[in-house]
Design an enzyme around this catalytic site. Sequence first.
Site, PDB file in Angstrom:
ATOM      1  N   GLU A 391       8.729  52.480  -1.658  1.00  0.00           N
ATOM      2  CA  GLU A 391       7.792  52.348  -0.439  1.00  0.00           C
ATOM      3  C   GLU A 391       7.857  51.012   0.059  1.00  0.00           C
ATOM      4  OE1 GLU A 391       6.661  54.771   0.859  1.00  0.00           O
ATOM      5  OE2 GLU A 391       6.656  56.218  -0.770  1.00  0.00           O
ATOM      6  N   HIS A 483      14.265  63.697   4.445  1.00  0.00           N
ATOM      7  CA  HIS A 483      14.250  63.552   3.030  1.00  0.00           C
ATOM      8  C   HIS A 483      15.657  64.381   2.437  1.00  0.00           C
ATOM      9  CE1 HIS A 483       9.963  62.889   3.825  1.00  0.00           C
ATOM     10  NE2 HIS A 483      10.047  62.183   3.007  1.00  0.00           N
TER      11      HIS A 483
END
Length: 838
Positions: A391, A483
Amino acid sequence: MNLRKTLLAASIATLPMVLSAAVHAAPQSAPVMAAPVSAQSPQQVDALFSKLAARRGKTGLDASHGYKVTVQHPGVTGTRITRANHTYKGLRVFGSETVIVSSDAGEILSESSSHLRDKLNAGKDSKSGFNTAPALNATAAIDKVTKELAAGGLHHVPPSAELLIYPVVKTVRTAAAANKQEGALNALDVEDVVDRYELAYLVQVRMLQGQNPIYYDYIVSAKNGVVLKKWKALQTVAGTGNSQYNGTVPLNTSQSGSTFSLKDPSRGTGGTYGMMAITNANHGTSPGSVYTNTTNTWGDGQQYNGGSTTNANGQTAAVNAMWGLMNTYDMHKNVLGWQSLDGQNTATFIAAHVNTSYDNAYYDSGCKCMYIGDGGSMFNNLGSIDVIGHEMGHGITDATSGLIYSQESGGLNESSSDIAGESTEAYARGGGTGTTIPSGLNDWQMGKEIAKNGQPLRWMWKPSKDGRSPDAWSTSIKNLDVHYSSGPNNRMFYFLSQGSESSSSSEKYSSYLNKQPLAMTGIGIDKAYRIWFKANSTKFTQSTNYADARNKVLQSAEELYGVGSKEAIAVKRAYAAINVGADVDENPGPGTGVSITTQPASINVSAGGTATFTVGASGGTTPYSYKWYRNGGAIPGATSATYSFTAQAADNGAVFNAVVTDAANPPTSATSQNATLTVGGGGTGTERVTNGGFENGTTGWSGTTGVIGAHQGQSPYEGTRFAWLGGNGQSATETLTQDINIPATSTSATLSFALHIDTAETENVVYDKMVVTVKSTSGAVLGTLATYSNLNPASGFQIRTFNLLPYKGQTVRLSFAMTEDQSLQTSFVVDKVSVIAN
């Protein structure tokens, strides 16, 4: 763009979801990024843009095309990076930008650009302009998106609508791949081209339905409200502290009286809390308050049980977050010199306990912070080292390349975060100290620790193990969720770091690796991450795709470790392993390739004399091709076995070598030894021109100095910089001057310069010209040396020489003056200006 970056795949229903030595030696240690830099003043930005504007006409763009700074951050020591959106009549051209590496003095060192604006009224003869008047207002565009997404939802952040120009892109085959079968296409066999431009709104909505975030970006036509494109903007994935995943760990905290808080004063400044911090969202969607405690021991090391978020069990999520944040910060600072997310050491924070039983984590570029959930049916707390590194990696990409979170660039965005997560994990597992990332300590499995079933989110070495991610590039990859389209680049990075295996039964085998050895050799995670970080921070643009990434990662490897280095070869092989570019041999083996038989010799010549270097080769497959290098930089046009030029005093100490490549498929190459040029021995000539090769930027020169630089579209005679007068395709006047002194005692004084001329003019009429004159320091013309025009084009550079002895005893002004008419460019490229006076 303000995007939220996510880790978890959208499939989760509960989520919203060579062969030779290096041409130049690698540095003893890889360069690190500089400390935070102050923002450039408006005057400095204007000066930078003036230099870019001077090149504008040379790339077929008119005065309607402009630039707007979006990001400035440090480069390696002594440089800074400026990213600028391309604009047309003041509107941003979506996905089109320029990345500029400049010196602290403001000189442009390199430029990397996307070209999505190039067909927008390209050329100076365009009669009509793109219509920038919308038929639909911003409010109507927002209403349309809001009703489509979640009519009953609440705006978590006020929605926005930016009017811009949207390039509608199509993928076409290159001419060489026109007859290939679809399944045989390589990423370099196709290219993205602009089909048309649409006036549109970028509508960004950040909504909540209950506690479920609905974050989307839409491209909506400003003419009729048609949705041209949309994509998810929620990009999901995670003292003394007792960490759930790392045991007892040291935490840097703050103390006020008898109260301790999870604020780290040693990492980051400014931001929301003045330093790095962990907050308690307490099952909400807002950050909440910074964690505090009456002792400096935090957490119980156990998975959150659903009770208090502030007792020892509730603190464990905060411990996980703080430990991950500390290691992500330390890895980037200690290894790369990069401070915090933006390189400017701006503090960030992580909010723990977001929502209730939330199976996700995300980065929010609005607050430049991260939110982590406690986990629910599928995951435990999402604060593992690799998830937090992932992140925070989104935060770095957000601050640098800003890769658009859609299609191939979106897959690279996700992959970049996976790469950062694995690198952070390796660093933390190695003790979290030192200036290198140790190999062999990370598991190459994203999020394995948080999964209740023990299965990771992604396998870096074999992405297809998840049943959805491909192992290699194909023409359909841009249609996948980001993803999954991240998979091939993850595999590339694993191979680059760790190498592959040769057995087809191995999960670490690639059928695209068909050169020798079949099992490619990795270079270690430390070098691999340095190369990737350099590409992402200094070369990638928002719209970079797999093919562009391969080229820019290769450039980064060559700049860090050398052209032809094992690191550069490994990049070629790692990308070849995922069907992006062709495979190459790592080593040709003795006697199987070309080798150097005659090395170039070091020489000593007088200023104004001719310097000649020669290389000989044998073996391999003839004919050979040659490339000469000066101080590690390629010399344009130096492609023969012998390289000769007129030496100047400034050439003293220059180092030359050659790379010889044979005609085999794939080719083999050999690099010669270095040869040093000494100028001045036995001669009395003195160089009178300052910075005649323009390698020191504008030093010594006056006039239209924006023509000096390492411009794209033309090449230098040698070195990296040159002066490009003309090439605008519209009415323009450009002049370069320098005052020089020719002593009264001189017995000879010779001016020489290299000149290349090319033109788009087709008539046998002089339209554009450059006049070379000698003037007094007051500007009076003392003599005209030559006049060149569009009627004098020549292939490559020509050396021009003139006698200046008639001006001995004077300080005179050497002048290159170019005038260009209203259409059809003519370029006058000048380099290696020299006046040798004896």
